[in-house]
Design an enzyme around this catalytic site. Structure first.
Site, PDB file in Angstrom:
ATOM      1  N   ILE A  12     -33.594  -7.144 -18.696  1.00  0.00           N
ATOM      2  CA  ILE A  12     -32.568  -7.350 -19.730  1.00  0.00           C
ATOM      3  C   ILE A  12     -32.882  -8.602 -20.533  1.00  0.00           C
ATOM      4  O   ILE A  12     -32.692  -8.647 -21.751  1.00  0.00           O
ATOM      5  CB  ILE A  12     -31.173  -7.439 -19.096  1.00  0.00           C
ATOM      6  N   LEU A  33     -40.171 -16.260 -12.568  1.00  0.00           N
ATOM      7  CA  LEU A  33     -41.135 -15.162 -12.541  1.00  0.00           C
ATOM      8  C   LEU A  33     -41.198 -14.458 -11.182  1.00  0.00           C
ATOM      9  O   LEU A  33     -42.202 -13.805 -10.862  1.00  0.00           O
ATOM     10  CB  LEU A  33     -42.539 -15.639 -12.963  1.00  0.00           C
ATOM     11  N   GLY A  36     -39.545 -11.499 -13.137  1.00  0.00           N
ATOM     12  CA  GLY A  36     -39.857 -11.475 -14.553  1.00  0.00           C
ATOM     13  C   GLY A  36     -41.356 -11.466 -14.818  1.00  0.00           C
ATOM     14  O   GLY A  36     -42.166 -11.791 -13.952  1.00  0.00           O
ATOM     15  N   ALA A  74     -30.231 -15.116 -15.323  1.00  0.00           N
ATOM     16  CA  ALA A  74     -30.965 -15.191 -14.061  1.00  0.00           C
ATOM     17  C   ALA A  74     -30.031 -14.984 -12.870  1.00  0.00           C
ATOM     18  O   ALA A  74     -28.987 -15.616 -12.774  1.00  0.00           O
ATOM     19  CB  ALA A  74     -31.675 -16.536 -13.947  1.00  0.00           C
ATOM     20  N   SER A 117     -20.980  -8.618 -13.953  1.00  0.00           N
ATOM     21  CA  SER A 117     -21.341  -7.262 -13.562  1.00  0.00           C
ATOM     22  C   SER A 117     -20.121  -6.390 -13.334  1.00  0.00           C
ATOM     23  O   SER A 117     -19.052  -6.878 -12.939  1.00  0.00           O
ATOM     24  CB  SER A 117     -22.166  -7.318 -12.265  1.00  0.00           C
ATOM     25  N   TYR A 141     -23.010  -9.251  -3.630  1.00  0.00           N
ATOM     26  CA  TYR A 141     -23.479  -9.416  -5.001  1.00  0.00           C
ATOM     27  C   TYR A 141     -22.303  -9.465  -5.970  1.00  0.00           C
ATOM     28  O   TYR A 141     -22.201 -10.369  -6.807  1.00  0.00           O
ATOM     29  CB  TYR A 141     -24.426  -8.281  -5.384  1.00  0.00           C
ATOM     30  N   LYS A 145     -20.637 -12.672  -8.485  1.00  0.00           N
ATOM     31  CA  LYS A 145     -20.295 -12.619  -9.905  1.00  0.00           C
ATOM     32  C   LYS A 145     -18.832 -13.009 -10.125  1.00  0.00           C
ATOM     33  O   LYS A 145     -18.502 -13.695 -11.096  1.00  0.00           O
ATOM     34  CB  LYS A 145     -20.583 -11.229 -10.468  1.00  0.00           C
ATOM     35  N   ARG A 276     -25.187   4.354   0.430  1.00  0.00           N
ATOM     36  CA  ARG A 276     -25.661   2.976   0.586  1.00  0.00           C
ATOM     37  C   ARG A 276     -24.465   2.063   0.815  1.00  0.00           C
ATOM     38  O   ARG A 276     -23.403   2.259   0.197  1.00  0.00           O
ATOM     39  CB  ARG A 276     -26.414   2.522  -0.656  1.00  0.00           C
ATOM     40  N   ASP A 279     -21.581   0.717  -2.084  1.00  0.00           N
ATOM     41  CA  ASP A 279     -21.576   1.523  -3.305  1.00  0.00           C
ATOM     42  C   ASP A 279     -20.204   2.143  -3.543  1.00  0.00           C
ATOM     43  O   ASP A 279     -19.683   2.846  -2.673  1.00  0.00           O
ATOM     44  CB  ASP A 279     -22.610   2.645  -3.212  1.00  0.00           C
TER      45      ASP A 279
END
Length: 333
Positions: A12, A33, A36, A74, A117, A141, A145, A276, A279
């Site tokens: 993105i 990286l 990335g 990031a 997210s 996760y 956020k 999973r 989810d």
């Protein structure tokens, strides 16, 4: 104006860097990286290789390039991995944002776009989630956020911020920018196609129209244009706001596979496995607020997303050395 894009060499991020550059902004990228690729960046865009958690490095970049604002992309982003490594996710995502905000405070930078997210919504019970829908993340996760959003609020003062809650990124503007990750659906499907193996569908017993998970897919070029819209709003004056960024329509996993069959002209065999961890069944965005307040709307539907991914994967395989005749034999048999 000059904008620092953290994670700007990512999937993105690279789309965003191109969009900002094309709009006339000067852009600087900070990326470790780990996922990335420097080759994704346009010529002339400075790349600082390092961690967002290194506050001194971030502050040095902000000062050296006289940065006016930050687009903070990031992050670690696998819901499944976050269940296995919650502390790592908190340190990277929440700790990383805190380091960036510390560097901004030290250098007087007061504008930030924060990539949040749809995972913050958990498993909503409404057909379309709005920005006022309860945030009840199902996995670490998503909780990182949520914590990041709260951190922006808690910083207060004269900080101007816009939170963009991204839904499911898919597709590409350029084969060079294709998603090489393993967590999103389309890379998983196209890898299976290339290898001649069935696609693994994680669960077919959700309370959805065909039993598979329903998601709102959004092209990264549309996410990039939303980032540009947020940048433009921040440049106009002090503000704060939270916005969904999605396509506004949900598609099940089986519907996505059917769309890929239609574009590729070949069957997409699949097998059903277990759900999973973490989810949800269905998460689809209302994009009314961002349309009204930031004058943004998605330009790409599912067919466009799938077509762009298909062309990108063909280019990838050709570049890897498969001759065209064999390529089509492998992918269309």
């Amino acid at each position: 104006m000059t904008w620092l894009v953290t994670g700007g060499a990512g999937y993105i991020g690279a789309h965003t860097v191109r969009r900002l550059s094309d709009a006339g902004h000067r852009v600087v990228v900070l990326d470790d990286l780990s996922t990335g690729l420097a080759a994704r960046l346009p010529s002339g865009v400075p790349l600082i290789v390092g961690s967002m958690r290194d506050s001194a490095l971030v502050a040095s970049a902000l000062s050296e390039y006289q940065v006016d604002g930050v687009v903070h992309l990031a992050a670690r982003k696998s819901a499944v991995e976050s269940v296995e490594q919650p502390q790592r996710y908190h340190e990277a995502n929440v700790g990383g944002l805190a380091s960036v905000l510390d560097a901004m405070a030290a250098t007087g930078v007061k504008r930030i776009v924060f990539a949040s997210s749809a995972a913050v919504y958990g498993s909503p019970t409404v057909p379309l989630v709005t920005e006022t829908t309860a945030t009840e993340a199902l996995n670490p996760y998503g909780r990182t956020k949520m914590d990041g959003e709260r951190l922006l609020v808690d910083r207060g003062g004269d900080l101007s911020w816009i939170v963009l809650r991204y839904f499911n990124a898919a597709g590409t503007d350029d084969p060079a920018l294709v998603d090489h990750g393993r967590t999103n659906l389309l890379p998983h499907v196209f890898q299976a196609l290339a290898q001649g193996t069935p696609v693994m569908v994680n669960g077919d017993d959700y309370t959805t129209r065909d039993g598979t998970g329903v998601r709102d897919y959004v092209h990264p070029a549309d996410l990039a244009s939303a980032n540009l819209a947020a940048v433009s709003r921040l440049m106009a004056g002090p503000t704060t706001g939270v916005y969904n960024v999605g396509g506004g329509r949900g598609h099940s996993v089986l519907e996505v596979l059917a769309a890929i069959e239609a574009v590729s002209g070949r069957p997409v065999p699949y097998v059903v496995g277990a759900r999973r961890p973490g989810d949800p069944a269905e998460v689809v965005a209302s994009v009314a607020k961002i349309r009204s307040e930031l004058d943004w709307a998605p330009e790409h539907g599912l067919d466009s997303i799938i077509a762009s991914e298909w062309q990108a994967r063909l280019a990838d395989l050709t570049a890897a050395g498969l001759p065209p005749a064999r390529l089509h034999q492998e992918l269309r048999r």
